[in-house]
Scaffold this motif. Structure first.
Motif, PDB file in Angstrom:
ATOM      1  N   VAL A   1      13.644  28.601  37.792  1.00 14.60           N
ATOM      2  CA  VAL A   1      13.977  27.732  36.666  1.00 14.60           C
ATOM      3  C   VAL A   1      15.489  27.511  36.625  1.00 14.60           C
ATOM      4  O   VAL A   1      16.253  28.218  37.277  1.00 14.60           O
ATOM      5  CB  VAL A   1      13.503  28.334  35.312  1.00 14.60           C
ATOM      6  CG1 VAL A   1      12.005  28.558  35.319  1.00 14.60           C
ATOM      7  CG2 VAL A   1      14.237  29.623  34.997  1.00 14.60           C
ATOM      8  N   LYS A   2      15.874  26.501  35.830  1.00 13.16           N
ATOM      9  CA  LYS A   2      17.297  26.226  35.655  1.00 13.16           C
ATOM     10  C   LYS A   2      17.781  26.891  34.382  1.00 13.16           C
ATOM     11  O   LYS A   2      17.058  26.958  33.384  1.00 13.16           O
ATOM     12  CB  LYS A   2      17.543  24.720  35.552  1.00 13.16           C
ATOM     13  CG  LYS A   2      17.573  24.027  36.896  1.00 13.16           C
ATOM     14  CD  LYS A   2      17.746  22.520  36.725  1.00 13.16           C
ATOM     15  CE  LYS A   2      16.452  21.900  36.233  1.00 13.16           C
ATOM     16  NZ  LYS A   2      16.532  20.451  36.037  1.00 13.16           N
TER      17      LYS A   2
ATOM     18  N   VAL B   1      11.975  27.092  28.830  1.00 14.04           N
ATOM     19  CA  VAL B   1      10.944  27.305  29.837  1.00 14.04           C
ATOM     20  C   VAL B   1       9.625  27.570  29.133  1.00 14.04           C
ATOM     21  O   VAL B   1       9.586  28.263  28.116  1.00 14.04           O
ATOM     22  CB  VAL B   1      11.297  28.519  30.731  1.00 14.04           C
ATOM     23  CG1 VAL B   1      10.137  28.888  31.657  1.00 14.04           C
ATOM     24  CG2 VAL B   1      12.544  28.235  31.539  1.00 14.04           C
ATOM     25  N   ARG B   2       8.557  26.993  29.662  1.00 10.00           N
ATOM     26  CA  ARG B   2       7.220  27.313  29.166  1.00 10.00           C
ATOM     27  C   ARG B   2       6.355  27.729  30.351  1.00 10.00           C
ATOM     28  O   ARG B   2       6.147  26.939  31.271  1.00 10.00           O
ATOM     29  CB  ARG B   2       6.587  26.116  28.443  1.00 10.00           C
ATOM     30  CG  ARG B   2       5.197  26.459  27.855  1.00 10.00           C
ATOM     31  CD  ARG B   2       4.579  25.258  27.167  1.00 10.00           C
ATOM     32  NE  ARG B   2       5.448  24.771  26.092  1.00 10.00           N
ATOM     33  CZ  ARG B   2       5.632  23.479  25.799  1.00 10.00           C
ATOM     34  NH1 ARG B   2       5.008  22.559  26.494  1.00 10.00           N
ATOM     35  NH2 ARG B   2       6.429  23.126  24.825  1.00 10.00           N
ATOM     36  N   LEU B   3       5.910  28.965  30.331  1.00 12.82           N
ATOM     37  CA  LEU B   3       5.012  29.448  31.376  1.00 12.82           C
ATOM     38  C   LEU B   3       3.605  29.448  30.807  1.00 12.82           C
ATOM     39  O   LEU B   3       3.346  30.072  29.777  1.00 12.82           O
ATOM     40  CB  LEU B   3       5.419  30.870  31.812  1.00 12.82           C
ATOM     41  CG  LEU B   3       6.858  31.034  32.321  1.00 12.82           C
ATOM     42  CD1 LEU B   3       7.105  32.483  32.714  1.00 12.82           C
ATOM     43  CD2 LEU B   3       7.145  30.100  33.484  1.00 12.82           C
ATOM     44  N   ASN B   4       2.713  28.721  31.451  1.00 13.95           N
ATOM     45  CA  ASN B   4       1.329  28.637  30.986  1.00 13.95           C
ATOM     46  C   ASN B   4       0.485  29.619  31.789  1.00 13.95           C
ATOM     47  O   ASN B   4       0.125  29.348  32.930  1.00 13.95           O
ATOM     48  CB  ASN B   4       0.810  27.210  31.153  1.00 13.95           C
ATOM     49  CG  ASN B   4       1.641  26.212  30.357  1.00 13.95           C
ATOM     50  OD1 ASN B   4       1.905  26.412  29.176  1.00 13.95           O
ATOM     51  ND2 ASN B   4       2.090  25.153  31.016  1.00 13.95           N
TER      52      ASN B   4
ATOM     53  N   PRO C   1      16.224  30.562  29.153  1.00 12.33           N
ATOM     54  CA  PRO C   1      17.026  31.366  30.080  1.00 12.33           C
ATOM     55  C   PRO C   1      18.513  31.063  29.916  1.00 12.33           C
ATOM     56  O   PRO C   1      18.969  29.967  30.241  1.00 12.33           O
ATOM     57  CB  PRO C   1      16.517  30.927  31.459  1.00 12.33           C
ATOM     58  CG  PRO C   1      15.947  29.567  31.259  1.00 12.33           C
ATOM     59  CD  PRO C   1      15.585  29.409  29.808  1.00 12.33           C
ATOM     60  N   LYS C   2      19.236  32.029  29.413  1.00 11.58           N
ATOM     61  CA  LYS C   2      20.653  31.791  29.126  1.00 11.58           C
ATOM     62  C   LYS C   2      21.561  32.274  30.246  1.00 11.58           C
ATOM     63  O   LYS C   2      22.725  31.912  30.298  1.00 11.58           O
ATOM     64  CB  LYS C   2      21.046  32.520  27.835  1.00 11.58           C
ATOM     65  CG  LYS C   2      20.406  31.908  26.603  1.00 11.58           C
ATOM     66  CD  LYS C   2      20.829  32.681  25.365  1.00 11.58           C
ATOM     67  CE  LYS C   2      20.062  32.198  24.145  1.00 11.58           C
ATOM     68  NZ  LYS C   2      20.047  33.221  23.082  1.00 11.58           N
ATOM     69  N   GLU C   3      21.012  33.138  31.096  1.00  7.83           N
ATOM     70  CA  GLU C   3      21.848  33.697  32.159  1.00  7.83           C
ATOM     71  C   GLU C   3      21.171  33.546  33.505  1.00  7.83           C
ATOM     72  O   GLU C   3      19.960  33.606  33.609  1.00  7.83           O
ATOM     73  CB  GLU C   3      22.097  35.190  31.900  1.00  7.83           C
ATOM     74  CG  GLU C   3      23.140  35.439  30.845  1.00  7.83           C
ATOM     75  CD  GLU C   3      23.155  36.892  30.415  1.00  7.83           C
ATOM     76  OE1 GLU C   3      23.082  37.757  31.295  1.00  7.83           O
ATOM     77  OE2 GLU C   3      23.222  37.123  29.196  1.00  7.83           O
TER      78      GLU C   3
ATOM     79  N   SER D   1       8.388  37.461  38.944  1.00 14.80           N
ATOM     80  CA  SER D   1       9.758  37.351  38.473  1.00 14.80           C
ATOM     81  C   SER D   1      10.144  35.906  38.234  1.00 14.80           C
ATOM     82  O   SER D   1       9.597  34.988  38.838  1.00 14.80           O
ATOM     83  CB  SER D   1      10.730  38.020  39.451  1.00 14.80           C
ATOM     84  OG  SER D   1      10.516  37.531  40.742  1.00 14.80           O
ATOM     85  N   VAL D   2      11.064  35.760  37.299  1.00 14.98           N
ATOM     86  CA  VAL D   2      11.645  34.460  36.990  1.00 14.98           C
ATOM     87  C   VAL D   2      13.045  34.476  37.582  1.00 14.98           C
ATOM     88  O   VAL D   2      13.841  35.371  37.287  1.00 14.98           O
ATOM     89  CB  VAL D   2      11.711  34.233  35.467  1.00 14.98           C
ATOM     90  CG1 VAL D   2      12.461  32.948  35.153  1.00 14.98           C
ATOM     91  CG2 VAL D   2      10.307  34.192  34.873  1.00 14.98           C
ATOM     92  N   VAL D   3      13.319  33.513  38.463  1.00 17.98           N
ATOM     93  CA  VAL D   3      14.646  33.406  39.052  1.00 17.98           C
ATOM     94  C   VAL D   3      15.359  32.258  38.357  1.00 17.98           C
ATOM     95  O   VAL D   3      14.927  31.113  38.425  1.00 17.98           O
ATOM     96  CB  VAL D   3      14.560  33.160  40.573  1.00 17.98           C
ATOM     97  CG1 VAL D   3      15.946  32.968  41.170  1.00 17.98           C
ATOM     98  CG2 VAL D   3      13.835  34.315  41.253  1.00 17.98           C
ATOM     99  N   VAL D   4      16.438  32.576  37.666  1.00 23.30           N
ATOM    100  CA  VAL D   4      17.196  31.566  36.924  1.00 23.30           C
ATOM    101  C   VAL D   4      18.411  31.176  37.752  1.00 23.30           C
ATOM    102  O   VAL D   4      19.190  32.034  38.176  1.00 23.30           O
ATOM    103  CB  VAL D   4      17.635  32.119  35.535  1.00 23.30           C
ATOM    104  CG1 VAL D   4      18.352  31.039  34.746  1.00 23.30           C
ATOM    105  CG2 VAL D   4      16.439  32.653  34.757  1.00 23.30           C
ATOM    106  N   ARG D   5      18.557  29.860  37.974  1.00 19.43           N
ATOM    107  CA  ARG D   5      19.685  29.373  38.787  1.00 19.43           C
ATOM    108  C   ARG D   5      20.644  28.540  37.965  1.00 19.43           C
ATOM    109  O   ARG D   5      20.236  27.866  37.058  1.00 19.43           O
ATOM    110  CB  ARG D   5      19.164  28.517  39.938  1.00 19.43           C
ATOM    111  CG  ARG D   5      18.325  29.311  40.902  1.00 19.43           C
ATOM    112  CD  ARG D   5      17.809  28.413  42.001  1.00 19.43           C
ATOM    113  NE  ARG D   5      16.882  29.123  42.862  1.00 19.43           N
ATOM    114  CZ  ARG D   5      17.255  29.999  43.797  1.00 19.43           C
ATOM    115  NH1 ARG D   5      18.538  30.243  43.985  1.00 19.43           N
ATOM    116  NH2 ARG D   5      16.366  30.618  44.533  1.00 19.43           N
TER     117      ARG D   5
END
Ligand code: CU
Length: 125
Positions: free
Chosen positions: A58-59, A64-67, A103-105, A121-125
């Motif tokens: 995700v950015k 974010v919404r995970l279904n 996702p703030k960071e 895991s959620v990878v935030v970019r």
């Protein structure tokens, strides 16, 4: 060390190697979130003996919404934990449960079942 301690140590090592091998070889499916017109990044995740996909990209800074669709009744997956986002949610069987957060960071944030056995895991970019 006596024989019992050696035996316990050896068994412990064997279990550790097995667990490492298991998680290392477990398939990783990546998926990038798709932004909707409203600016919400969404991903559909199937929960069945694991999370599929289990790496979500995700950015940063966009909601974010995970279904989560739980396609089983196994009690292992009935609870979802995302400690980094202070989320603890029940996932009813054969239903979709939307989990939202911001996702703030940048970073990699784990989500797991209530027993920490199933992992994603959620990878935030
Ligand atoms: Cu579990």
């Amino acid at each position: 060390m006596d024989t019992t301690q050696l035996l316990v140590t050896a068994i412990g090592l064997i279990i550790m190697v097995f667990v490492g091998w298991f998680f290392f070889l477990a398939p990783h499916q990546r998926a990038a979130a798709v932004s909707s017109a409203a600016g919400v990044q969404q991903v559909d995740i199937t929960v069945k003996g694991g999370y599929s996909p289990n790496v979500i990209e995700v950015k940063r800074g966009e909601p974010v919404r995970l279904n989560f669709y739980r396609d089983e009744e196994s009690s292992c997956s009935e609870e979802l934990l995302m400690p980094d986002f202070h989320i603890r949610r029940d996932l009813p069987a054969f239903q979709t449960t939307a989990v939202e957060f911001l996702p703030k960071e940048v970073g990699k944030f784990e989500f797991t079942c209530g027993m920490h056995m199933l992992r994603g895991s959620v990878v935030v970019r």
